[in-house]
Design a protein around this motif. Structure first.
Motif, PDB file in Angstrom:
ATOM      1  N   VAL A 204     129.672  99.573 -93.855  1.00 14.40           N
ATOM      2  CA  VAL A 204     129.745  98.039 -94.319  1.00 14.40           C
ATOM      3  C   VAL A 204     128.530  97.331 -93.966  1.00 14.40           C
ATOM      4  O   VAL A 204     128.320  97.225 -92.621  1.00 14.40           O
ATOM      5  N   ILE A 205     127.977  96.630 -94.823  1.00  9.00           N
ATOM      6  CA  ILE A 205     126.791  95.830 -94.346  1.00  9.00           C
ATOM      7  C   ILE A 205     126.963  94.429 -94.632  1.00  9.00           C
ATOM      8  O   ILE A 205     127.707  93.999 -95.653  1.00  9.00           O
ATOM      9  N   GLU A 206     126.814  93.642 -93.488  1.00  9.46           N
ATOM     10  CA  GLU A 206     126.960  92.155 -93.769  1.00  9.46           C
ATOM     11  C   GLU A 206     125.628  91.307 -93.270  1.00  9.46           C
ATOM     12  O   GLU A 206     125.159  91.428 -91.929  1.00  9.46           O
ATOM     13  N   ASP A 207     125.307  90.325 -94.078  1.00  8.16           N
ATOM     14  CA  ASP A 207     123.949  89.781 -93.398  1.00  8.16           C
ATOM     15  C   ASP A 207     122.578  90.635 -92.987  1.00  8.16           C
ATOM     16  O   ASP A 207     122.131  90.566 -91.826  1.00  8.16           O
ATOM     17  N   GLY A 208     122.621  91.857 -93.798  1.00  9.87           N
ATOM     18  CA  GLY A 208     121.423  92.796 -93.323  1.00  9.87           C
ATOM     19  C   GLY A 208     121.876  93.453 -92.015  1.00  9.87           C
ATOM     20  O   GLY A 208     120.994  94.298 -91.773  1.00  9.87           O
ATOM     21  N   ARG A 209     123.041  93.656 -91.679  1.00 13.83           N
ATOM     22  CA  ARG A 209     123.317  94.408 -90.542  1.00 13.83           C
ATOM     23  C   ARG A 209     124.499  95.292 -90.732  1.00 13.83           C
ATOM     24  O   ARG A 209     125.402  94.776 -91.534  1.00 13.83           O
ATOM     25  N   ILE A 210     124.443  96.414 -90.353  1.00 10.34           N
ATOM     26  CA  ILE A 210     125.805  97.103 -90.314  1.00 10.34           C
ATOM     27  C   ILE A 210     126.828  96.829 -89.334  1.00 10.34           C
ATOM     28  O   ILE A 210     126.605  96.874 -88.239  1.00 10.34           O
ATOM     29  N   VAL A 211     128.020  96.564 -89.924  1.00  6.43           N
ATOM     30  CA  VAL A 211     129.072  95.912 -89.110  1.00  6.43           C
ATOM     31  C   VAL A 211     130.112  96.992 -88.819  1.00  6.43           C
ATOM     32  O   VAL A 211     131.153  96.611 -88.074  1.00  6.43           O
ATOM     33  N   HIS A 212     130.106  98.030 -89.557  1.00 11.61           N
ATOM     34  CA  HIS A 212     131.310  99.137 -89.600  1.00 11.61           C
ATOM     35  C   HIS A 212     130.907 100.371 -90.085  1.00 11.61           C
ATOM     36  O   HIS A 212     130.126 100.441 -91.236  1.00 11.61           O
ATOM     37  N   ALA A 213     131.348 101.345 -89.464  1.00  9.12           N
ATOM     38  CA  ALA A 213     131.000 102.617 -90.141  1.00  9.12           C
ATOM     39  C   ALA A 213     132.061 103.518 -89.631  1.00  9.12           C
ATOM     40  O   ALA A 213     132.642 103.342 -88.649  1.00  9.12           O
ATOM     41  N   GLY A 214     132.578 104.508 -90.746  1.00 15.11           N
ATOM     42  CA  GLY A 214     133.369 105.470 -90.381  1.00 15.11           C
ATOM     43  C   GLY A 214     133.874 106.319 -91.551  1.00 15.11           C
ATOM     44  O   GLY A 214     133.351 106.282 -92.569  1.00 15.11           O
ATOM     45  N   SER A 215     134.881 106.880 -91.515  1.00 15.52           N
ATOM     46  CA  SER A 215     135.568 107.561 -92.724  1.00 15.52           C
ATOM     47  C   SER A 215     136.316 106.644 -93.567  1.00 15.52           C
ATOM     48  O   SER A 215     136.910 105.603 -93.494  1.00 15.52           O
ATOM     49  N   MET A 216     136.110 106.819 -94.906  1.00 18.11           N
ATOM     50  CA  MET A 216     136.877 106.104 -96.008  1.00 18.11           C
ATOM     51  C   MET A 216     138.467 105.927 -95.798  1.00 18.11           C
ATOM     52  O   MET A 216     138.934 105.128 -95.986  1.00 18.11           O
ATOM     53  N   ALA A 217     138.688 107.168 -95.507  1.00 25.62           N
ATOM     54  CA  ALA A 217     140.413 107.305 -95.335  1.00 25.62           C
ATOM     55  C   ALA A 217     140.779 106.259 -94.282  1.00 25.62           C
ATOM     56  O   ALA A 217     141.915 105.420 -94.583  1.00 25.62           O
ATOM     57  N   ASP A 218     140.150 106.240 -93.350  1.00 24.65           N
ATOM     58  CA  ASP A 218     140.669 105.251 -92.147  1.00 24.65           C
ATOM     59  C   ASP A 218     140.294 103.809 -92.629  1.00 24.65           C
ATOM     60  O   ASP A 218     141.263 102.972 -92.463  1.00 24.65           O
ATOM     61  N   PHE A 219     139.101 103.525 -93.289  1.00 22.43           N
ATOM     62  CA  PHE A 219     139.100 102.052 -93.689  1.00 22.43           C
ATOM     63  C   PHE A 219     140.041 101.690 -94.701  1.00 22.43           C
ATOM     64  O   PHE A 219     140.494 100.548 -94.864  1.00 22.43           O
ATOM     65  N   ALA A 220     140.282 102.481 -95.688  1.00 17.45           N
ATOM     66  CA  ALA A 220     141.425 102.290 -96.748  1.00 17.45           C
ATOM     67  C   ALA A 220     142.746 102.176 -96.314  1.00 17.45           C
ATOM     68  O   ALA A 220     143.421 101.412 -97.111  1.00 17.45           O
ATOM     69  N   ALA A 221     143.040 102.414 -95.362  1.00 17.55           N
ATOM     70  CA  ALA A 221     144.282 102.589 -94.575  1.00 17.55           C
ATOM     71  C   ALA A 221     144.454 101.295 -93.666  1.00 17.55           C
ATOM     72  O   ALA A 221     145.589 100.723 -93.295  1.00 17.55           O
ATOM     73  N   ASP A 222     143.257 100.565 -93.594  1.00 18.93           N
ATOM     74  CA  ASP A 222     143.415  99.257 -92.655  1.00 18.93           C
ATOM     75  C   ASP A 222     143.042  98.119 -93.532  1.00 18.93           C
ATOM     76  O   ASP A 222     141.793  97.658 -93.551  1.00 18.93           O
ATOM     77  N   ALA A 223     144.248  97.402 -93.973  1.00 21.10           N
ATOM     78  CA  ALA A 223     143.821  96.179 -94.722  1.00 21.10           C
ATOM     79  C   ALA A 223     143.512  95.004 -93.926  1.00 21.10           C
ATOM     80  O   ALA A 223     142.627  94.277 -94.799  1.00 21.10           O
ATOM     81  N   GLU A 224     143.817  95.000 -92.822  1.00 21.74           N
ATOM     82  CA  GLU A 224     143.211  93.775 -91.910  1.00 21.74           C
ATOM     83  C   GLU A 224     141.697  93.864 -91.864  1.00 21.74           C
ATOM     84  O   GLU A 224     140.914  92.864 -92.224  1.00 21.74           O
ATOM     85  N   GLN A 226     139.713  95.385 -94.025  1.00 19.87           N
ATOM     86  CA  GLN A 226     139.224  95.173 -95.257  1.00 19.87           C
ATOM     87  C   GLN A 226     138.971  93.680 -95.735  1.00 19.87           C
ATOM     88  O   GLN A 226     138.094  93.399 -96.139  1.00 19.87           O
ATOM     89  N   GLY A 227     139.969  92.987 -95.265  1.00 21.99           N
ATOM     90  CA  GLY A 227     139.985  91.429 -95.414  1.00 21.99           C
ATOM     91  C   GLY A 227     138.809  90.839 -94.791  1.00 21.99           C
ATOM     92  O   GLY A 227     138.129  89.764 -95.187  1.00 21.99           O
ATOM     93  N   GLN A 228     138.866  91.354 -93.382  1.00 19.90           N
ATOM     94  CA  GLN A 228     137.792  90.708 -92.467  1.00 19.90           C
ATOM     95  C   GLN A 228     136.514  90.986 -92.994  1.00 19.90           C
ATOM     96  O   GLN A 228     135.550  90.025 -92.927  1.00 19.90           O
ATOM     97  N   LEU A 229     135.962  92.289 -93.375  1.00 23.29           N
ATOM     98  CA  LEU A 229     134.717  92.544 -94.007  1.00 23.29           C
ATOM     99  C   LEU A 229     134.335  92.549 -94.981  1.00 23.29           C
ATOM    100  O   LEU A 229     133.218  92.009 -95.362  1.00 23.29           O
TER     101      LEU A 229
END
Length: 234
Positions: A204-224, A226-229
Motif C-alpha cells: 500500500v502506498i500513501e502520499d508517495g510512501r510505502i506504508v504496508h507490504a505483505g501477503s494479500m491473504a493476510d491483508f484481505a483478512a484484516d478489515a481494520e 483495510q479501513g485504516q489504509l
C-alpha cells in the motif's frame, strides 16, 4: 527471487515531490498488487519503473540489473511491458494493426497469437475493426493483448478495471490469472475485490510512501487495516 526491486525511489514532477523513498520487492511469478488511494503515487511508481519519469535518487533493479536512467525503449527490450491507464491504443487503426505495432518485427508468432486470442476472444471477432469503435472493455483487452503478444517477463498494468462493467471485470480477472501463470504482473488497482482475487503479494502506498507490504491473504483478512489504509470501511 525478486524480478523487480525498487530501492529508495524518489520522483519529482516539476517542483513537486511525488515519491519519497519507495522500496518494493516484487517476487517472481503471479500478481503483485500496489494499492492506494487516488493521488497516492501508484501511477508515478509505474512510470518511474519504465523510465517515463526519472527517479532521483533511488534505483530500479530488474533481475538484479540496475535499469535506473535507461531509456523506456531499452527497458521494454529487456522484457517489460506497460499498460497505461489511458490504454494508449490507436483508435484510427484496426485491432490487427494495433497488435502488429507491438510485435518485434511486424510479424506474429502464430502460437502466441492463438494464445492471446484465446484469452480475449472478442479481439478475434473484431480483428479488422477500427480500435476506436470498440467498447471500453474491448479496448482494455486490446491494450493488455498488445503487452503480451511478445513473451514478457514483467507486465505493469495501471487500473485495468476502471469504468468496466462487472462481467468484463470478471473476464479480465480470468485472463490475468492465466497470464500470471507464466508472467509476473505488477498491478495497480483500486477495485479491491478484483485485487484480492488475483494478488499473491501486495503493498500500500500513501502520499508517495510505502506504508504496508505483505501477503494479500493476510491483508484481505484484516478489515481494520483495510479501513485504516484504504478507507474501505466507508
Amino acid at each position: 527471487m525478486s524480478v523487480l526491486s525498487l530501492r529508495g525511489l524518489r520522483t519529482n514532477i516539476g517542483q513537486y515531490a511525488v515519491l519519497h523513498d519507495v522500496s518494493i520487492e516484487v517476487p517472481e511469478g503471479g500478481v503483485f498488487v500496489l494499492l492506494g488511494r487516488n493521488g497516492a503515487g501508484k501511477t508515478t511508481t509505474l512510470r518511474s519503473i519504465m523510465g517515463l519519469w526519472a527517479p532521483s535518487p533511488g534505483s530500479v533493479f530488474f533481475r538484479g540489473r540496475d535499469i535506473s536512467g535507461m531509456h523506456t525503449a531499452d527497458i521494454a527490450r529487456l522484457g517489460l511491458a506497460f499498460v497505461p491507464e489511458n490504454m494508449g491504443i490507436f483508435g484510427g487503426l484496426t485491432v490487427a494493426e494495433n497488435m502488429v505495432l507491438a510485435t518485434r518485427n511486424g510479424q506474429f508468432d502464430k502460437g502466441r497469437l492463438g494464445y492471446v486470442q484465446t484469452l480475449f476472444p472478442a479481439l478475434k471477432k473484431f480483428w479488422d475493426a477500427r480500435a476506436g469503435s470498440l467498447s471500453g472493455g474491448q479496448k482494455q483487452m486490446l491494450a493488455v493483448a498488445r503487452a503480451i503478444i511478445e513473451p514478457r517477463e514483467l507486465i505493469l498494468v495501471d487500473e485495468p478495471t476502471k469504468g468496466l462493467a462487472p462481467a468484463i471485470v470478471d473476464a479480465m480477472a480470468d485472463a490475468f490469472a492465466e497470464i500470471g501463470q507464466s508472467t509476473t504482473i505488477l498491478l495497480v488497482e483500486q477495485n479491491f475485490q478484483f485485487a484480492r482475487r488475483l494478488g499473491r503479494d501486495m503493498a500500500v502506498i500513501e502520499d508517495g510512501r510505502i506504508v504496508h507490504a505483505g501477503s494479500m491473504a493476510d491483508f484481505a483478512a484484516d478489515a481494520e487495516l483495510q479501513g485504516q489504509l484504504l478507507g474501505l470501511s466507508a
